[in-house]
Design an enzyme around this catalytic site. Structure first.
Site: not given
Lengths: 103, 467
Positions: B395-397, B436
Site C-alpha cells: 500500500n504505502d510503498v 502510515a
C-alpha cells in the site's frame, strides 16, 4: 615501550568492521533475509565462551553457579547455530534461476 | 591439548571463513557455498575450544549432551518454520544470542579464573568493562528481540506504545547503566553487576515498545547489529579473535541493513527509534474524503480479462501477501499468464514486508525464479511501458503522495511508480489506509481497479477466470 595486547585486538575489531562494511554492501538485496539468519548463526560463535565456562567446573561439582550459566548458554547458542545455518540453507535452496526453456 | 598460539590461529581461520560466508551472499549462485564456509568456521571454533581447554572429564560429556539438545531444538525449528514466519524466527534467534552473551558474561564474572581474567573481587579493569558492556548490550538485545518477536507474532499489538517522558526515562536509564558500570569497576560489587543487567533488560523493552509494526525491518536489523556488538564485547573479554571478528561483521551488517531500510522509508534512524510513527489522529478527516471520491471496484473476472489482454504485467507484492499466504496462488496465476505469452516481472520495495528481503524469500519459496524479481531502482522505469500493475498486499510503498504532497508524512520516500501503468489492479481487503495512516491516492485514479478481497482468495479466483 610494549604495546598492550588490547590494542591488537582493537585493531582486529576495527579492521573487521571495515571488512564487514564492504562485504555486506556487496550482498544482493534479495538475499537480505538469509544474510540476517546467517549472521545470527555465526554470532553464536559465542558458544566458545559458554564452553569455557561450562568446563570450568571441578570434578566434584560439575554444576556450580558459574558453569550452570555456561551450560544454559550452550543450549541457547546451539539452538541458534543449528537453527540459523539450517534455515539459511533451506532458504538458499529455494533461490533458483529461470529454467532454460530453449528447445 | 594445543597451545594458545595455535588456537588463536585457528580462531582467525574461523573468522575468515565467516567473512567468506557473508561474501558468498553477493549472489544466489555462490550463497550455498558461503553457508558451508560458515558451518566449517563454526565447527573449527568449537573443536579448537575443546582441544585448547584439554579438559576431557565428565564435564565434557555434559557439554556435548547440552550441545545436542540445543542442536536438536534448533534443527527442529529450522525445518518446521513456515517461510512467512521468518521475521519472528530471526527476532527469536536474536534474543537467544543476546541471552547467551549475558550468561557468558555472568559466568565470567562469577568465575573469572576460568577465563584468566583475575580472581573474584579482583577482576582486571579492562575485562570488567568489556564484560559489563557485553552483558548490557546482550540484555538489551534479548528483551528488545522478545518484544519484537511478540509484535511480529501478533501476540502483542503492533501499534506503538508511547507515554509521556518515555525518551527522558530511556535517557536516564542509559546514563544510569554507564554510572553503574563505573561504580562496578571501583567496587567489583556483584549486586551492581546484577543491577546493570536488570536495567538493561528494562531498556530493551522500553526501546522497542514505541516502534510500530511496519518499522520492524529497521528494528530487526538494529537488533541484529546489537547482537553483533554484544558478541564483540564478550570476544574482547575472552580475548578471542573469532568472536571479535564475528561481532564486528554482524554489528556492521545489521547497521548497514538498518541504514538501507531507513533510507527506503526516507526516515532518519533517530526518528524510527524514537517511534510513535503511524499513530493516527486524522480519522475523521479521512472519512469525509472517502465519501467524496468515487472508487472503481471490480471482481476476479474483470481482473482476469484485463491481464489476459495485456502484454506485460508487473506484480507488486507487500506484507498483505505474506499475511494471506498468497505467494503460491500468485505463482499459479503468473504461470497461466506466461502461457499466454504475457511478460511478467515482480517489483519489490526494500521495506515491503516485515524484514529486509522478506518478499524475495516468499517468492523464492513459491518457485519464482530470482531473475524475474527486481528491486525498486531496477524496475521503476518499466511501469510506464507496462499494461497492468498487480498490487497485492502493498500500500504505502505505491502511494504517489510521497512524490507530490510535501505535507504528507511519507513525502520523499522512494515509491514504486505504479500509477504510470496503463491500468492498476489493487488487491486489498478494504479502503483502509496503510501503516502510515494516510490515504492512498492511487485508489481513486481512473485507471485503478480495486479488487476487494483476501489476497489469496482473489488470486485463486483470478486463476480460475484465466482459463
Amino acid at each position: 615501550m610494549e604495546i598492550d595486547p588490547f590494542i591488537f585486538r582493537l585493531s582486529i575489531f576495527i579492521l573487521s568492521i571495515f571488512i564487514g562494511y564492504y562485504v555486506v554492501w556487496s550482498v544482493t538485496p534479495s538475499l537480505h533475509t538469509p544474510l540476517m539468519s546467517v549472521t545470527n548463526a555465526i554470532s553464536s560463535v559465542i558458544i566458545v565462551g559458554a564452553v569455557i565456562a561450562a568446563l570450568a567446573g571441578t570434578s566434584e561439582s560439575i554444576f556450580n553457579t558459574s558453569s550452570i550459566f555456561g551450560f544454559i548458554a550452550i543450549i541457547l547458542a546451539a539452538i541458534n547455530i543449528f537453527g540459523g545455518f539450517l534455515v539459511t540453507q533451506r532458504m538458499l535452496q529455494m533461490y533458483k534461476k529461470k529454467k532454460d526453456k530453449k528447445k | 591439548m594445543i597451545s594458545a598460539n595455535l588456537a588463536a590461529i585457528f580462531y582467525l581461520v574461523s573468522g575468515i571463513l565467516f567473512i567468506l560466508a557473508l561474501r558468498g551472499l553477493s549472489s544466489p549462485d555462490t550463497s550455498r557455498q558461503g553457508n558451508y564456509f560458515g558451518i566449517a568456521g563454526m565447527i573449527i571454533a568449537i573443536v579448537v575450544t575443546f582441544l585448547s581447554l584439554g579438559n576431557f572429564s565428565t564435564s565434557l560429556v555434559y557439554v556435548i549432551i547440552f550441545l545436542i539438545i540445543g542442536g536438536a531444538i534448533g534443527a527442529f525449528i529450522a525445518f518446521k518454520i513456515p517461510m512467512t514466519a521468518m521475521p519472528e524466527l530471526v527476532a527469536g534467534f536474536h534474543s537467544l544470542v543476546g541471552l547467551a552473551a549475558v550468561f557468558v558474561a555472568i559466568a565470567a564474572f562469577l568465575n573469572p579464573a576460568a577465563f584468566n581474567l583475575g580472581n573474584v573481587g579482583d577482576i582486571k579493569l579492562a575485562s570488567l568493562i568489556e564484560m559489563s558492556i557485553g552483558a548490557a548490550v546482550g540484555a538489551i538485545t534479548f528483551s528488545g528481540s522478545i518484544i519484537a518477536f511478540l509484535k511480529l507474532r501478533g501476540i502483542m499489538s503492533g501499534a506503538p506504545i508511547t507515554f509521556s517522558g518515555q525518551h527522558i526515562l530511556n535517557l536516564i536509564l542509559g546514563i544510569g547503566i554507564f554510572v553503574l558500570i563505573f561504580y562496578l569497576c571501583k567496587t567489583q560489587s556483584t549486586n551492581i553487576f546484577w543491577t546493570v543487567i536488570i536495567i538493561s533488560f528494562l531498556v530493551g523493552v522500553l526501546l522497542i515498545i514505541p516502534i510500530g509494526g511496519a518499522d520492524m525491518p529497521v528494528v530487526i536489523s538494529m537488533l541484529n547489529s546489537y547482537s553483533g556488538w554484544a558478541a564483540a564485547g564478550i570476544g574482547f573479554t575472552l580475548e578471542n579473535t573469532a568472536l571479535i571478528i564475528t561481532g564486528a561483521l554482524v554489528g556492521s551488517s545489521g547497521a548497514i541493513l538498518s541504514y538501507i531500510m531507513c533510507k527506503a522509508m526516507n526516515r532518519s534512524f533517530v526518528s524510527v527509534i524514537l517511534g510513535g510513527f503511524g499513530a493516527d489522529n486524522s480519522a475523521d478527516d479521512r472519512k469525509e474524503k472517502k465519501d467524496q471520491k468515487p472508487v472503481k471496484s471490480g471482481n476476479a473476472e474483470d481482473a482476469a480479462f484485463l491481464m489476459k489482454n495485456a502484454s506485460s504485467v508487473i506484480i507488486v507484492p507487500g506484507y498483505g501477501m505474506a499475511v494471506a499466504q498468497a505467494q503460491h496462488a500468485l505463482r499459479e496465476m503468473v504461470d497461466k499468464l506466461k502461457k499466454n505469452d504475457i511478460k511478467v516481472t515482480y517489483a519489490i520495495h526494500p521495506v515491503a514486508g516485515r524484514m529486509p528481503g522478506h518478499m524475495n524469500v516468499l517468492l523464492a519459496e513459491a518457485n519464482v525464479p530470482y531473475d524475474e524479481v527486481f528491486e525498486l531502482e531496477d524496475i521503476n522505469n518499466d511501469f510506464a511501458n507496462s499494461d497492468v500493475a498487480f498490487v497485492i498486499g502493498a500500500n504505502d510503498v505505491t502511494n504517489p503522495v510521497a512524490k507530490t504532497d510535501p505535507k504528507s508524512p511519507i513525502f520523499g520516500m522512494p515509491v514504486l511508480d505504479v500509477e504510470k501503468c496503463k491500468s492498476v489492479l489493487f488487491v486489498k481487503r478494504s479502503l483502509s489506509p496503510g501503516y502510515a495512516g494516510i490515504d492512498n491516492e492511487l485508489f481513486y485514479k481512473d485507471n485503478t481497479l480495486m479488487l476487494f478481497a483476501d489476497a489469496k482468495k482473489m488470486t485463486e479466483d483470478i486463476v480460475k477466470n484465466l482459463d
